[in-house]
Structure formats: C-alpha cells, structure tokens
Design a protein around this motif. Sequence first.
Motif, PDB file in Angstrom:
ATOM      1  N   ASP A  74       0.898  -1.139  -0.063  1.00  0.00           N
ATOM      2  CA  ASP A  74       0.145  -0.114  -0.132  1.00  0.00           C
ATOM      3  C   ASP A  74       0.530   1.297   0.165  1.00  0.00           C
ATOM      4  OD1 ASP A  74      -2.174  -1.354  -0.121  1.00  0.00           O
ATOM      5  OD2 ASP A  74      -2.609  -1.606   2.131  1.00  0.00           O
ATOM      6  N   GLU A  87       5.779   2.777 -12.392  1.00  0.00           N
ATOM      7  CA  GLU A  87       4.995   2.173 -11.324  1.00  0.00           C
ATOM      8  C   GLU A  87       6.098   1.565 -10.386  1.00  0.00           C
ATOM      9  OE1 GLU A  87       0.964  -0.184 -11.412  1.00  0.00           O
ATOM     10  OE2 GLU A  87       1.052   1.543 -12.823  1.00  0.00           O
ATOM     11  N   GLN A  98       2.135   2.030  -3.078  1.00  0.00           N
ATOM     12  CA  GLN A  98       1.157   2.657  -4.039  1.00  0.00           C
ATOM     13  C   GLN A  98       1.183   4.343  -3.705  1.00  0.00           C
ATOM     14  OE1 GLN A  98      -2.214   0.374  -3.666  1.00  0.00           O
ATOM     15  NE2 GLN A  98      -2.520   0.144  -6.013  1.00  0.00           N
ATOM     16  N   LEU A 142       7.856   0.464  -5.871  1.00  0.00           N
ATOM     17  CA  LEU A 142       7.483  -0.895  -5.319  1.00  0.00           C
ATOM     18  C   LEU A 142       8.793  -1.610  -5.136  1.00  0.00           C
ATOM     19  CD1 LEU A 142       5.081  -2.521  -4.908  1.00  0.00           C
ATOM     20  CD2 LEU A 142       5.517  -3.446  -6.968  1.00  0.00           C
ATOM     21  N   HIS A 170       3.887   6.202  -5.043  1.00  0.00           N
ATOM     22  CA  HIS A 170       3.995   6.305  -6.589  1.00  0.00           C
ATOM     23  C   HIS A 170       3.022   7.676  -6.861  1.00  0.00           C
ATOM     24  CE1 HIS A 170       2.218   5.104 -10.549  1.00  0.00           C
ATOM     25  NE2 HIS A 170       3.623   5.425 -10.979  1.00  0.00           N
TER      26      HIS A 170
END
Lengths: 245, 299, 372
Positions: free
Chosen positions: B238, C38, B241, C42, B244
């Motif tokens: 999470d 993206e 995300q 991550l 990002h």
Amino acid sequence: MSHHIVQADNLHYIYPDGTIGLDEISFKIHHGESVALVGSNGAGKSTLLLHLIGCLTPTKGDIRIGDYPLNKKNLKAVRRSTGMVFQDPDDQLFMPTVFDDVAFGLINFGVPESEIENQVMKALEIVGVPHLSKRSPHKLSGGEKRAVAIATVIATMPDILIMDEPSSNLDPASRRRLINLLKTFTHTKIIATHDLDMALEICERTIVLNKGGIIADGNTKELFHNEKLLLESGLEKPLTMQGLR
Amino acid sequence: MGNLQNNLFDIFYMDTLACSKTWIHSLDPRAKVLTTLLFVGIVVSFGKYEISILIPFMLYPVIMITWANLPIIYLIKKMVLLMPFAFFIGIFNPFIDRDIILKIDLTFISLLDIARFVDLTKFIEIMGLQNSTGVIEISGGWLSFFSIMIRFSLTVSAALILISTTGFDSVCLALQKFRVPSPFIVQLMFLYRYMFVLIDEASRMVRARSLRTFDADSKMRFSLFVPMIGQLLLRTLDRAQRIHLAMCCRGFDGHIQMVRKMSFGMKEILFIAGWSFVFVMFRLYNIPLNLGILLSKLY
Amino acid sequence: MHMADALISPAVGCTMWVVTASLIGYCSKKVKSEMYDEKVPLMGVLGAFIFAAQMINFTIPITGSSGHLGGGMILSILLGPHIAFLTMASVLTVQSLFFADGGLLALGCNIFNLGFFPCFIAYPLIYKNIVRKVHTQPYSHQNQQKKDKYILIGALIASIVGLQMGAFAVVLETLFSGISELPFGTFLLMMQPIHLAIGVVEGVTTAAVVIFIWKARPEILDSALSTSSLSNSKLNSNSKSLSIRNVVIGVALATILTGGVLSWFASSNPDGLEWAMFKTSGVEELKTQEGIHTSLSAIQEKIAFLPDYGFKSNELSESNKSSENPNLVDSDSNIVNAGTSVSGLVGGTLTLLFTVVIGVALKRRKSKITIS
C-alpha cells in the motif's frame, strides 16, 4: 489561469468491490477560497481528494480544474496546477535529502537547472526550514517532515493546494506554526481534516461529507454551530467554540 | 529484533558521521569510492601467507580516521563485532595446513634485545607453537589465519570509512556517475530511505505482539508469524502505491534526476594519485622486511 | 552464508563482479522496458521490507532455533525475476556497506549466490512450472487446498534448490580462491545440509506468506504474475524461456571467460599487479634493481613465505620465477632464511608502531589546531 476554479459535477465513484465511494458530489470552489472537507472516518474525504488529483477516475461525472476538464490528456497540466500534501509525510519524502525532495517536482516540471537551487531554498524559507536542506528525511521530526512535505508542493508554485490531514500527528507548537503558515498562503486550499479548530481558523467554507455524499456546504462558523449536523456526521463542536455558548 | 534495531542505530550514527565537515568529507565521492576499491583490490591481491607486507596498509585506515575525525573506538568495536565470521572460517587453517613454512631463530631475536621486553617463550607456549632448540616453527595454517584476519580488518575498515566519510546517497551518486544503470541506483536510494520507515513499522508490530503475550519470553509461533509478515507486506505494498501517487503528483514520468554539484578537481586527483602511489609502493616493496634488514645490519 | 573479502582471491572476486554487474545491467534494461515508473517505489520499498521482515523471527518447533523470511524467492514470486534480482542486489549492497556483511570485493559473489539462483533458476524453472497448473483457475473454496498445496510444494522445492546451488557456489568460490584451507569435501558436507534446513524454512515461510497474500488480496499476485511472469509466459512462452536461457548461457560464458582470463593471468603470474608493473617498467629496470639488495630480498622473502607447498605452488614458482630469475629458484627455497623472517617480524612490528605514531601525531596536531 485567472480562474482557478475547482468544479465537481455529479461525481459518482464505486470501488471495484462494490462499495460506494462517492455519491452525487457537486461543488464549485472559486479562486482563493479555503475549503475544509470534514466528515467521519470513511466518509469519502480521501476518495474525493484522490479524484481531484486524477488518481481515481470517477465512475460517473466530471471534474474541472482551472481551465481544463480532468482527463488523461490534461493530467500533467492539472497536476502542475495542483499540489497535494499527503497524510503521511514519509510517503511524500522519498528522496535521499530534503533538497532533492523539494527539487524533484521542479526538475520534472522542467525548471532550468540554474534556477532550481534558488527555488528550492525559497520554498524551504517559506515553510521556515532552510537549515534542513542537506538533511535526510528519516532524521527529521514529525513537524519538520510536515513542513518539508509542504515545501515540496509549494516549490512548484501550484494554484491549488490540496491537503490530507495536515495537522495530524503534530505537537501543539508545530500545529500552531502550520496554521499560521497556511493562513499566509493565498492559494486556493482544499483541506481534508478532523481538526475542526484548524478548519475554523483557516477555512471560511466547509463541506461536510457523510457516506460518500455531501450533507452540508456553507460558511464554516454557521455549520459548526449546527450541533445536530455535526453529531450526524460523526463530528464534535470545535473546542474553541464550546466555550462561546 | 534488538539486533536489527541496534543495526539501525548504527546506520543512523554513521549517517551522522557522514555529515561532518572535514576536508575528507568534502571530497568528491567518486574519489573516495575509487580509492577504496583500489585499496581493497590491492590488499586482497597478496598471497595467502603474507603478513608483514600487509602491515603498512594499516596506514590508510589510521590516516583516514584521523583526517576525517572519525571515532576510532566505535569503528574498532564495530569491526570486532564482525570478527567472528572471518575467525570461524580462518581458524580451520591451522588445523589443516600444518606444514612448517616459517622458522624464526630465537637466538637471533635475543641478539636484538627484544627478549628483555617480551617474554617470547611464554608467548610461544600460549600460541601452541612447537619450540625445539630455540627455533619457533610456524605452520602455514597459522600464517594464513593471521593473514585472513588482517585482510579482514583492512577491507572492513575501508568500507566503514568510505560510508562514514561519504554517506550512502553520495556513494550512490558516485556510482551513477560511473554509469551504473539508473534503475539500480534508484533502487538503492529507495531501499535506504524506506529501510528506516519499515523497520520502525516492523518493530511496532513486534512490540504490540509482545505486549499482548503475557509470558515474558514466549516464542513466536509460526501461525502468528505468517499473518504478521503478511500484514507487513500488505502495508508495504500500500505504501508503495501511495509513494507512487505522491511521485506522480509532482510530475514523475519514470525518470529520477538529481541536481547535485560534484566537482572533480585538483584536490580529488591528488587524493587518488597520492594514495595510489602509496598503495603501489607498499605492494611492490616489503617495507617492514627492508626495515628489519636495515635494522639487523646496524647491529 | 555470505562470502567475505578475506576469503576470496581477486580473480574470483573480479569474475563474480563482472558477472553480477552484467546481470544488473541486463535486469535494469529489462525492468526499464516494462511499466517501469510504477515499479520504482515498489521495488525500493520491498527491498526495505526484506530488511524489516528479518526482524520478525519465529521459533522453529522442536529445534528451538529461529527462522525468518528469506529474500530471493518471495521477491521473485511477487515481482518477477528481473526486479527481484535487482532488489536482492540492493539489499546485499546495503548490507555489505553498513554491516560489512561480506565486503566489497565479495559483493559480486554474494549477489550472485543469493540472487541469481533463486531468481533465474529456481523460480522460473521450478516454482513457475509447478504453480502454472493451478494459477489460471480463480481462487475459490473448491480448489483452495489444491492451490495451497501446489504453492507450498513449488516454493519448498524452489527454495531448497536455490539455496543448495547458492551453497555449492560458496564452496566453489572458496575453493577457487584458495585462501581457506578447508578441503572441498569437508566444506561441501558442512554447507549443503545446513542449507537444506535453511531451504526448508525459507520454502515454508515463503509459501505461507504467498498464500496469505493470495487470500487477502488476490489481485496483487495476479497483477504481479501477469505483468512479468506466468500468464505472459503462457502467451509467448517461447520468447520467455528463451530469455531465461539466454541469461543462463550469458552468465556461464561471462564466468568462464573472465574467470579463465583472470586465472590464467593469476596462475602464470602469482602477483598480477607486480607482473604488470615489471612489464610496463621494462626489463631494464628489473636488471638494475637486481643488484639492489632491497628488491632482491623482497623477491627472496616471497619465496620464503611461499615455499614449495603442494604441487600447485611448486609448478608456479618453477614455471614463472625461473623464467624471470633462475638464480632464485636454485637457492634452496624450502629452507627459510631465518634472518629474513626475523627481519620481517621486527620490521613489521616497527611499521605497526610507526603507523600508530603517525595516527596519534596527526590527532594531536589536529586537536591543537582546534584549541588554538
């Protein structure tokens, strides 16, 4: 660019699992206005904010930011004119030093290299922490982190400031500094918060959300006098007003 | 748990050290990275029985530590904590490699009057070395063991000095200038930034668990471990995300650039050239040996 | 287990650096080409997660020892091999710089041992093949147990194989370096069973966490699998398996090439650097130095410390030193010149003292300056 209007038209959003996120949201925020977005947990404040920066696409309805309708094509331009301060500054400060973090947006928006240092320091001076520029974010206190997070956003000189719980996790002195700082900003401000006292001080207008829909929209002071409305939406009269009965 | 948190404090501390302002700190990171690599490369290039020739190389850590004003006690402590690993691998050598390859004539030493200061016979007994007719015989295993330990301290101290005079992000920038692919550099920077955040999060979870188990030293069961790690992983995803999102809001489009002034000037060239010269000299000439020969000639 | 600088020879260290660097380059290129932006946060945050997850230990029943989550396999399952490899590499780099786990020269070895085998061998060849059978079916109560079983088996075998290969690589690297005296067989017998146990623990934890994630948020695994691994490979399984095969072949070639060149260089010239020095400085200088006592004794000392020990060094000194300076080999190399070694001892002690004195003197001067 003269009209930094934020306009939502009949916004609907349904999460992939079927929960209703936003329900018939319509409002119009004019240039220079400060609007507080209040409501209980899960009322849809964050969902609405994510729509305003184009991170979620409404299932139905339109958003206009400034001169552009919000869509894929205009996304970059819209993001340039809006600045979002996230709830957790750790999410926002991802670069090795404070300087790099503030410079990140500037570089991406194509500010020439020679001006970057100047603008970074200017942004840090506005929030009162120019001495932190060489520090790493993980070594800052909560208040400092928040100040730097705001600096990263105002550095790119957005027209519209969007903030998610800016006063959460701050000690009283840092909170006071933040409020005084926000008062000096002339940007259009949309602030989602549970801190009604802060809303009272900064925002002349308040939108109350409940279960994804708007249940009240008007003058902050007037709304906060309506105890029934506050109770209904999981709120409480601001402490500063409780003594003024 | 305690262990990792201590490590975290260590990193914090080394980060603070990297912020000091000596002229070593202000050198271009590229110069320090190159010098460190050269140092490590040369130190490990010696044969496995070399000891005396390695000793002059201690000059590098000693001088760097004083120039950069690093806390020597702290660095030594850190190194000692890391010792066991090299020790356990190296300690097999004396047992396996028993061939005598070095003989030291004690009578010769007594000539040097050293015996007056150091009781060598006791030393020999402690070391378990054979002592026949006044000659110490040292097996190859012992030599290579000490060689391993010296190499270990030299290379480890070089790495520690690099990081505490340069700082991790500057090392990354230097690597970027050396054409290390940008995804890897970005990866390193993000890892370093969020290591602190996530370790904090993990330790809060562990603490919350231990507060709800009433047996003070109860063991973590597997059935509890899995959801805990799973939760941490979900939260991490999470967070990725959200980061990002925050990046996108500031115009991120897949490229991360940084504006940093780096100047590779005369000072840096002199720094590299100076140390390279010293290292190569140390590599080519066995200074301790020659010193010893010189000394014995004087007698 | 981490390799350490002290146990590694420059030839092995450099070979593995070259191999690892080219792998990092390859993965970076690959990652950049597929939806990179993206994945930037991550990858970074999951690297940090590996650190944090190692703080949480559980107790292994009966043995009383504790286990924690391993890295390479779960990252591969979540992110695909390329990103997983980069992430493992970054984790190990940070460990080597801050905790001095391993060290700088050994970093190449460590990244290879702990990154390459799980990400590029065990994951694509074992885990993927086993789990592929159940992956396409949606997660439901009927096939839940079957799915769990496949994931467990896949993760278990893949982890064990990955770690066994890694452990074997450690043994080989140590052997080729020749710094540690441990015989090949003994070391192997020590390493493999330990890593079997570690592999079982890693496999079970990995599987359990993957199943947990799959139940809680199936879309995460689905998207992870679809972007870079399973379903993609089904569509164009040819090109995918080809790319993995290319990686393996490339790595093997790089290893053999660099390793071969470097070891040839090292074996024909035990002191590569010195050899290069002499080569560049020319024969003339060598001759003039021959007369000088210092240079001669330096070489002599080298022979004294490297006597005919085992066939390898024997061959070495014969083939090489003799060509350079036949006189030296003729001199009885097995009997150590006592005077020389004592000189080494005394000189070494003096040098050490000298170093300390320099340090103290510098410190003194410094504090004086700051006081005044």
